[in-house]
Design a protein around this motif. Structure first.
Motif, mmCIF file in Angstrom:
data_model
loop_
_atom_site.group_PDB
_atom_site.id
_atom_site.type_symbol
_atom_site.label_atom_id
_atom_site.label_comp_id
_atom_site.label_asym_id
_atom_site.label_seq_id
_atom_site.Cartn_x
_atom_site.Cartn_y
_atom_site.Cartn_z
ATOM 1 N N LEU A 87 0.845 -1.182 0.000
ATOM 2 C CA LEU A 87 0.000 0.000 0.000
ATOM 3 C C LEU A 87 0.884 1.235 0.000
ATOM 4 C CD1 LEU A 87 -2.607 -1.066 2.700
ATOM 5 C CD2 LEU A 87 -2.921 -1.092 0.229
ATOM 6 N N LYS A 88 0.642 2.141 -0.912
ATOM 7 C CA LYS A 88 1.436 3.360 -0.999
ATOM 8 C C LYS A 88 0.880 4.379 -0.008
ATOM 9 C CE LYS A 88 2.781 2.677 -5.825
ATOM 10 N NZ LYS A 88 2.766 3.239 -7.199
ATOM 11 N N LEU A 89 1.348 4.261 1.222
ATOM 12 C CA LEU A 89 0.843 5.108 2.289
ATOM 13 C C LEU A 89 2.004 5.673 3.092
ATOM 14 C CD1 LEU A 89 -2.080 2.852 3.470
ATOM 15 C CD2 LEU A 89 -2.302 5.099 2.430
ATOM 16 N N PRO A 90 1.769 6.781 3.795
ATOM 17 C CA PRO A 90 2.848 7.364 4.595
ATOM 18 C C PRO A 90 3.324 6.426 5.701
ATOM 19 C CG PRO A 90 1.022 8.899 4.346
ATOM 20 C CD PRO A 90 0.546 7.579 3.839
ATOM 21 N N GLU B 169 -7.707 16.806 0.875
ATOM 22 C CA GLU B 169 -6.677 17.716 1.368
ATOM 23 C C GLU B 169 -5.297 17.169 0.999
ATOM 24 O OE1 GLU B 169 -4.453 20.169 2.604
ATOM 25 O OE2 GLU B 169 -6.180 20.684 3.872
ATOM 26 N N PRO B 170 -4.547 17.833 0.115
ATOM 27 C CA PRO B 170 -3.256 17.282 -0.316
ATOM 28 C C PRO B 170 -2.255 17.093 0.806
ATOM 29 C CG PRO B 170 -3.945 19.100 -1.739
ATOM 30 C CD PRO B 170 -4.863 19.102 -0.565
ATOM 31 N N ALA B 171 -2.375 17.880 1.877
ATOM 32 C CA ALA B 171 -1.414 17.792 2.973
ATOM 33 C C ALA B 171 -1.821 16.771 4.029
ATOM 34 C CB ALA B 171 -1.237 19.163 3.628
ATOM 35 N N SER B 172 -2.946 16.080 3.839
ATOM 36 C CA SER B 172 -3.445 15.145 4.849
ATOM 37 C C SER B 172 -3.573 13.747 4.267
ATOM 38 C CB SER B 172 -4.804 15.612 5.379
ATOM 39 O OG SER B 172 -5.302 14.706 6.349
ATOM 40 N N LEU C 142 -4.686 11.928 15.231
ATOM 41 C CA LEU C 142 -3.742 11.654 14.153
ATOM 42 C C LEU C 142 -3.336 12.949 13.470
ATOM 43 C CD1 LEU C 142 -5.178 8.483 12.360
ATOM 44 C CD2 LEU C 142 -3.229 8.608 13.915
ATOM 45 N N LEU C 143 -2.046 13.064 13.171
ATOM 46 C CA LEU C 143 -1.492 14.191 12.436
ATOM 47 C C LEU C 143 -0.838 13.671 11.161
ATOM 48 C CD1 LEU C 143 0.445 15.825 15.414
ATOM 49 C CD2 LEU C 143 -1.884 16.394 14.681
ATOM 50 N N THR C 144 -0.868 14.472 10.118
ATOM 51 C CA THR C 144 -0.053 14.199 8.937
ATOM 52 C C THR C 144 1.040 15.247 8.912
ATOM 53 O OG1 THR C 144 -2.011 13.413 7.720
ATOM 54 C CG2 THR C 144 -0.016 13.861 6.448
ATOM 55 N N VAL C 145 2.272 14.824 9.144
ATOM 56 C CA VAL C 145 3.411 15.742 9.184
ATOM 57 C C VAL C 145 4.141 15.641 7.848
ATOM 58 C CG1 VAL C 145 5.510 16.407 10.396
ATOM 59 C CG2 VAL C 145 3.593 15.429 11.669
ATOM 60 N N ASN C 146 4.084 16.721 7.066
ATOM 61 C CA ASN C 146 4.703 16.750 5.743
ATOM 62 C C ASN C 146 6.168 17.143 5.859
ATOM 63 O OD1 ASN C 146 2.271 16.608 3.580
ATOM 64 N ND2 ASN C 146 1.605 17.624 5.450
ATOM 65 N N ARG C 147 7.027 16.407 5.131
ATOM 66 C CA ARG C 147 8.465 16.646 5.185
ATOM 67 C C ARG C 147 8.985 16.982 3.786
ATOM 68 N NH1 ARG C 147 10.610 11.195 7.811
ATOM 69 N NH2 ARG C 147 9.330 10.369 6.079
ATOM 70 N N PRO C 148 9.736 18.075 3.637
ATOM 71 C CA PRO C 148 10.260 18.459 2.319
ATOM 72 C C PRO C 148 11.143 17.368 1.716
ATOM 73 C CG PRO C 148 10.559 20.248 3.903
ATOM 74 C CD PRO C 148 10.129 19.037 4.680
ATOM 75 N N GLY C 149 10.885 17.050 0.469
ATOM 76 C CA GLY C 149 11.744 16.128 -0.257
ATOM 77 C C GLY C 149 11.551 14.667 0.052
ATOM 78 N N THR C 150 10.627 14.318 0.918
ATOM 79 C CA THR C 150 10.393 12.916 1.240
ATOM 80 C C THR C 150 8.929 12.730 1.620
ATOM 81 O OG1 THR C 150 11.180 11.042 2.551
ATOM 82 C CG2 THR C 150 10.967 13.158 3.685
ATOM 83 N N ASP C 151 8.563 11.498 1.938
ATOM 84 C CA ASP C 151 7.160 11.197 2.214
ATOM 85 C C ASP C 151 6.704 11.774 3.552
ATOM 86 O OD1 ASP C 151 7.001 9.781 -0.142
ATOM 87 O OD2 ASP C 151 7.469 7.849 0.803
ATOM 88 N N ALA C 152 5.408 11.999 3.632
ATOM 89 C CA ALA C 152 4.814 12.487 4.877
ATOM 90 C C ALA C 152 4.775 11.376 5.918
ATOM 91 C CB ALA C 152 3.407 13.008 4.612
ATOM 92 N N LEU C 153 4.608 11.777 7.161
ATOM 93 C CA LEU C 153 4.436 10.845 8.268
ATOM 94 C C LEU C 153 3.043 11.027 8.856
ATOM 95 C CD1 LEU C 153 7.789 11.355 10.228
ATOM 96 C CD2 LEU C 153 7.126 9.285 9.009
ATOM 97 N N VAL C 154 2.358 9.925 9.147
ATOM 98 C CA VAL C 154 1.129 9.991 9.930
ATOM 99 C C VAL C 154 1.503 9.609 11.356
ATOM 100 C CG1 VAL C 154 -1.171 9.033 10.292
ATOM 101 C CG2 VAL C 154 -0.379 9.512 7.971
ATOM 102 N N ASP D 180 10.389 17.610 16.246
ATOM 103 C CA ASP D 180 11.682 16.982 16.538
ATOM 104 C C ASP D 180 11.650 15.490 16.213
ATOM 105 O OD1 ASP D 180 12.792 19.349 17.403
ATOM 106 O OD2 ASP D 180 12.425 18.968 19.533
ATOM 107 N N ALA D 181 10.576 14.817 16.594
ATOM 108 C CA ALA D 181 10.470 13.380 16.349
ATOM 109 C C ALA D 181 10.436 13.048 14.857
ATOM 110 C CB ALA D 181 9.215 12.832 17.028
ATOM 111 N N CYS D 182 10.023 14.034 14.057
ATOM 112 C CA CYS D 182 9.949 13.837 12.602
ATOM 113 C C CYS D 182 11.164 14.433 11.884
ATOM 114 C CB CYS D 182 8.668 14.473 12.059
ATOM 115 S SG CYS D 182 7.154 13.756 12.724
ATOM 116 N N GLY D 183 12.152 14.886 12.657
ATOM 117 C CA GLY D 183 13.359 15.441 12.067
ATOM 118 C C GLY D 183 13.175 16.802 11.441
ATOM 119 N N LEU D 184 12.268 17.612 11.984
ATOM 120 C CA LEU D 184 11.962 18.920 11.401
ATOM 121 C C LEU D 184 12.208 20.039 12.397
ATOM 122 C CD1 LEU D 184 8.569 18.047 9.659
ATOM 123 C CD2 LEU D 184 10.784 18.309 8.535
ATOM 124 N N ARG D 185 12.375 21.239 11.848
ATOM 125 C CA ARG D 185 12.448 22.459 12.642
ATOM 126 C C ARG D 185 11.336 23.399 12.189
ATOM 127 N NH1 ARG D 185 16.842 23.024 15.608
ATOM 128 N NH2 ARG D 185 16.651 25.299 15.652
#
Length: 493
Positions: free
Chosen positions: A6-9, A96-99, A239-251, A265-270
């Protein structure tokens, strides 16, 4: 289906794992895996289920946050008055493209969602369960497979809807289920009222995918255990969808009230230049506010934000905030159905003004006009689309005010637009201006005012403009009557 890719985050959770329970061992929980992960679903009657929903403060998780018990009571009151059995609708038409949280739930834990819907169907004597899914999404195969694996208290079916931003609006979803165009109803009508706006003119209880899954969790855990995490006013996880530049989102599943900083921080973002919370109907937060922002409806509201559908984007410092915002503004304007003044005039005008601002070609008066148009759009549309877009754009102008000043006083901020804010692949039509031919007659702006806005020198402000289906007539007029043959309509599959 456990072995089907399944192509999912990617999934993560900050303890405890509830909605995501079992996903550390299974790609998808079929009925056997679901039964091993979750205890049997307790039976409850109408009064007990309503009391449970009120005790845990269950609210909609699709954006509006409307109390579930109040919505259910309205549908049941209509059912009692008319002697008509209600219909249960699961809203999984996530446009919603970001979710991606609802797609994830339907694809990977469909039985948890069906548990909540069947619990309500049995308690409320429903005649039917309808699950709306986005066309082409994994839910199109996962949900029918789950329905075939289990018994339900009433007939159930899946309806596929176009993957458009407005498809998840309650009125648009019900119109699609009823075989009508998937657009918000011209006149607002409550699904609970049945004849005015329900499925097959029946009183309808409609809630988001995550809401139904949360109802099933609350029934199994009970109010006290359910409220062992979260806040006093908003217990449980979300549930959150955390979008990351250049790679797949995290749910990511987190307890409600968790601070945004640790989640990033847990998703490697600032926080970067700013953080979008709530998706494209949400709001921007300044980095200093975002770090300690509590991820609850009340906590974000106090900061001028909104939890919405739980979509989060942290904007890096190396991309142009106004260019990013202008991309999404143009897409959101084209995603409307043009049924009311704010969608037909206000959003396209605001999108064009943002495009001019991003290009460093806007005068202060143009920006003020856009602010006025967005202010008028708030609470003035046939649905919530204009209001949500206005919040997204107005908070961007506020949070990125230094960039606004730079773009007004010079050609721009000097940063490229990396396309960090996610958008689906381009579809439909686009109006294009051939600068080698354009002589600045300005007729195109007269014939297609919803699409073309002239810059300070009398030429179209944008070289390419997305065209919604309801705008094609005006676009064709501009193309056919341009004296210099400088305007073209390009259609894409």
């Amino acid at each position: 289906m456990n072995s089907a890719p399944l192509k999912l985050p990617e999934m993560r959770w900050l303890r405890p794992s509830r909605l995501t329970l079992g996903l550390d061992r299974h790609q998808r929980l079929d009925v056997a895996a679901h039964t091993r992960a979750h205890p049997p679903l307790p039976r409850t009657d109408r009064a007990g289920l309503l009391a449970l929903a009120e005790a845990v403060g269950l609210s909609g998780r699709g954006g509006a946050g409307f109390p579930f018990a109040r919505k259910a009571r309205a549908a049941l009151a209509t059912a009692d008055r008319t002697g008509t059995a209600p219909v249960i609708v699961v809203n999984g038409a996530e446009g919603e493209p970001a979710s991606a949280k609802d797609k994830m739930l339907l694809a990977r834990v469909p039985h948890l969602v069906l548990d909540g819907a069947s619990l309500a169907a049995a308690a409320f004597g429903a005649s039917e369960i309808v699950i709306g899914v986005a066309s082409g999404s994994p839910g199109e195969t996962s949900v029918p497979a789950a329905l075939a694996e289990r018994a339900l208290p009433c007939p159930a079916r899946t309806v596929s809807l176009p993957e458009r931003f407005v498809s998840g609006e309650s009125g648009a979803l019900i119109r699609g289920i009823n075989g009508l165009p998937v657009t918000p109803a011209p006149l607002k009508a409550r699904a609970a009222d049945g004849a005015a706006g329900g499925v097959r003119r029946r009183p309808t209880l409609l809630s988001n995918v995550e809401t139904w899954a949360q109802l099933a969790l609350a029934a199994r855990l009970g109010p006290e255990a359910y409220a062992s995490v979260g806040t006093a006013a908003e217990p449980g996880t979300t549930l959150l969808t955390v979008n990351r530049p250049g790679t797949d989102a995290l749910v990511v599943e987190v307890p409600i009230g968790t601070r945004l900083g640790p989640v990033l921080d847990a998703c490697g973002l600032r926080p970067g230049a700013g953080v979008l919370v709530g998706g494209y109907h949400g709001a921007w937060l300044r980095p200093s506010d975002a770090i300690d922002a509590p991820l609850s409806r009340a906590g974000l509201s106090a900061l001028g934000g909104t939890l919405g559908a739980g979509a989060i984007v942290a904007l890096p410092d190396d991309t142009c905030p106004l260019g990013e915002t202008a991309r999404v503004a143009a897409w959101l304007a084209a995603e409307s159905t043009g049924q009311c003044g704010p969608c037909k005039r206000g959003l396209p005008a605001a999108a064009e003004a943002l495009a001019m601002l991003a290009a460093g070609a806007a005068e202060p008066a143009v920006l003020e006009d856009a602010r006025c148009a967005l202010g008028a759009a708030q609470a003035g549309g046939a649905c919530s689309h204009p209001d949500g877009v206005a919040r997204f754009l107005l908070t961007a102008l506020d949070v990125f005010s230094e960039d606004v000043d730079a773009h007004l006083s010079s050609p721009g901020c000097g940063r490229p637009v990396h396309g960090v804010l996610p958008l689906p692949p381009s579809k439909g039509a686009r109006l294009e201006v051939d600068w080698s031919r354009c002589a600045g007659h300005g007729l195109c702006a007269v014939l297609a005012p919803d699409l073309i806005r002239l810059g300070p020198h009398g030429y179209p402000a944008s070289a390419t403009v997305p065209v919604a289906p309801w705008q094609e007539h005006g676009a064709l007029r501009a193309v056919n009557q341009c004296p210099a043959l400088a305007v073209r309509l390009r259609r894409r599959a």
